[in-house]
Scaffold this active site. Structure first.
Site: not given
Ligand code: UT7
Length: 336
Positions: A118, A263, A293
């Site tokens: 990135c 980014h 992204n």
């Molecule tokens: O570009 C390089 C740098 N990258 C970044 O900066 C990315 C940084 N991270 C993020 O943007 C976020 O962490 C994400 C968008 C990737 C994920 O969001 P989050 O709010 O951190 O979600 P999480 O991984 O904590 O997941 C929360 C819930 C989980 O379910 P439970 O365990 O609470 O029941 C996941 O299983 O959301 C679920 N989940 C989804 N649900 C529907 C994870 N991905 C999805 C999805 N659709 N695509």
């Protein structure tokens, strides 16, 4: 010692594949929802490449042609190529030489590949800037291009990562600035290898007795893994930090910034940075809604769109900033 000269962005361009993939299209594949994706990331749609048409190198070349045209530079006048990507056409050689061939550059100019995910484009820009500052070259082509869609786990297991990434390319042409105070004022690069495995594509790694056998038996390691929450936590600290570093070095405050091009990692990260810097909506550029992204391509695509839309004017203070896998992070402050 003579004062080093500055480089400036003489041309910028971008290319995205024509295939639009909406969140709704991902719903049946990944057990996800448009509402979840929009709420957590801001993404509404992204582009996926077309096999047989788009390649990492030729998308980069398409973006480069536009940047060269804007800069009024012939391809054969390019003296160096710096190509940033995490999704190269081949394991080796790098995509830089393929782009050179694609553009018909026959002057044997060097082609350097940058592997900083990135942060790749800002790292590449910094490398190019150093070559111009020292007087070694006058015309450097800097490219960021990515094809993510062929390497994503499009099953429910991959949904935490695969909904985020998209394909695209952007490029700039750097030339020596002829106007005092105009151009790239400074660049700032950082890395923290202790978090190398927090956002990673492990395979095909070289540390296997037999890579081919290992990959066949461990297909899931060809997909990206991300500890999303930890990446998020570090991103919201490193973005403001590296932007502040650039501003302070040049005697500016955050409110002096006319356009911040971060980014495009996650709209929530961008909004957090915007709020922390006290910037109004018109001073922060976001297009993650349409492209997701695109890692090394995201900053030049956003810069190109901002310039095209007339949102950056001569004399504006423009800040580019990135954070991602490595962890690596970087910024560039530009007097446009
Ligand atoms: O570009 C390089 C740098 N990258 C970044 O900066 C990315 C940084 N991270 C993020 O943007 C976020 O962490 C994400 C968008 C990737 C994920 O969001 P989050 O709010 O951190 O979600 P999480 O991984 O904590 O997941 C929360 C819930 C989980 O379910 P439970 O365990 O609470 O029941 C996941 O299983 O959301 C679920 N989940 C989804 N649900 C529907 C994870 N991905 C999805 C999805 N659709 N695509």
């Amino acid at each position: 010692m003579a004062t080093l000269r500055h480089s400036y962005i003489a041309g910028v361009g971008h290319y995205v594949p024509s295939r639009v993939v909406t969140n709704a299209e991902l719903e049946p594949l990944m057990n996800t929802s448009d509402a979840w994706i929009q709420e957590r990331t801001g993404i509404q749609e992204r582009r996926w490449f077309e096999e047989g048409k788009d390649t990492t190198a030729n998308m980069g070349a398409n973006a480069a042609r536009k940047a060269l045209e804007m800069a009024s530079v012939e391809a054969n006048d390019v003296q160096m190529i710096v190509f940033a990507t995490l999704s190269p056409d081949y394991f080796f050689p790098g995509s830089g030489v393929l782009l050179q061939r694609e553009l018909g550059i026959s002057n044997n100019c060097p082609a350097l590949d940058v592997r900083n995910q990135c942060s790749g484009f800002v790292y590449a820009l910094s490398v190019a800037d150093q070559f111009i500052r020292t007087g070694m070259y006058d015309t450097v082509l800097v490219v960021g291009s990515e094809i993510h869609s062929s390497g994503l786990d499009k099953s429910p297991e991959g949904r935490g990562v695969s909904v985020i990434f998209g394909d695209g390319a952007g490029a700039v042409v750097l030339r020596p600035s002829t106007t005092e105070g105009q151009g790239i004022l400074s660049t700032h690069l950082h890395a923290q290898g202790e978090f190398a495995e927090e956002l990673i594509v492990k395979e095909p790694g070289s540390n296997r007795d037999n890579r081919a056998d290992y990959v066949v038996a461990n297909k899931q390691d060809l997909y990206p893994y991300m500890n999303g929450q930890n990446v998020f936590k570090h991103a919201v600290v490193r973005f403001p930090q590296v932007i502040k570093e650039a501003l302070e070095q040049n005697g500016y405050q955050s409110t002096d910034v006319d356009m911040l091009i971060p980014h495009q990692a996650n709209l929530r990260i961008t909004q957090y940075v915007q709020q922390k810097m006290g910037l109004t909506d018109d001073k922060v550029f976001s297009n993650i809604q349409r492209y997701g992204n695109t890692t090394a391509a995201s900053v030049p695509i956003a810069l190109s769109e901002a310039v095209q839309a007339g949102k950056i004017k001569r004399g504006d203070l423009v800040c580019l900033a990135a954070f991602g896998s490595g962890f690596t992070w970087a910024s560039a402050l530009i007097k446009w």
